[in-house]
Design an enzyme around this catalytic site. Sequence first.
Site, PDB file in Angstrom:
ATOM      1  N   GLY A  43       0.925  -1.084   0.323  1.00 20.95           N
ATOM      2  CA  GLY A  43       0.060  -0.061   0.240  1.00 20.95           C
ATOM      3  C   GLY A  43       0.880   1.338   0.168  1.00 20.95           C
ATOM      4  O   GLY A  43       2.089   0.820  -0.184  1.00 20.95           O
ATOM      5  N   CYS A  44       0.442   2.950   1.035  1.00 21.27           N
ATOM      6  CA  CYS A  44       1.137   3.940   0.250  1.00 21.27           C
ATOM      7  C   CYS A  44       2.490   3.440   1.087  1.00 21.27           C
ATOM      8  O   CYS A  44       2.730   2.923   2.189  1.00 21.27           O
ATOM      9  CB  CYS A  44       0.150   4.798   1.125  1.00 21.27           C
TER      10      CYS A  44
END
Length: 215
Positions: A43-44
């Site tokens: 993810g981020c």
Amino acid sequence: MKTKFFFLAWLCLVLSTAHAVKSAPAKASAPKTSEEQAIFAGGCFWSMEPPFVELKGVKKTLVGYTGGKKDKPTYEEVSEGTTGHVEAVQITFDPKVTTYENLLDVFWRSQDPTDDRGQFADRGSQYQSEIFYTTTAQKAAAEASKITWDKSGKFKKPIVTKIVAGSRFWPAEDYHQHYYEKNPSNYHRCHWGSGRGTFLQGIWGSTELAKEHTK
């Protein structure tokens, strides 16, 4: 007499050469570097970098893009989800101080490996969970670790994290590197606002997961 003179001259030359070779100082061997790299996507990348920073043996962390075919991708291009790249973190570590297995433990505990459509509020293939191995040993370790964590009962659904061969890693723009230090307020809002912080705290009781590995 002449033959004897040439023999003595030859003998002196041999002895002087041998002495020179024997007395020549040995060249110092170049110091061997103990360094290995690991690449994870969860993810981020703003939230994936901090858990590895404090781990003993980690020499450097970089956030960036990998897995796709586009050369020199930008944040805007990767965010569109059309490059094939994912946001990832590259960890350079000393295998004599910490093991790849330790890094894998931090990885599993830093994201939701059961989500195949992104991570928390960040949706799309560019935010999916992946392990990019750089050696056959890393591949074997990652596969064994995935099985272990899948059977651990810590997650309510099966782990869907992909384990694939590493490809070229493109460092992200400078302002993304160590974002949690450069923009702590915004990082905190994103980390908790996305739902990541709450998820991790619910499972592990803390989002500062690397610290227990530094003891």
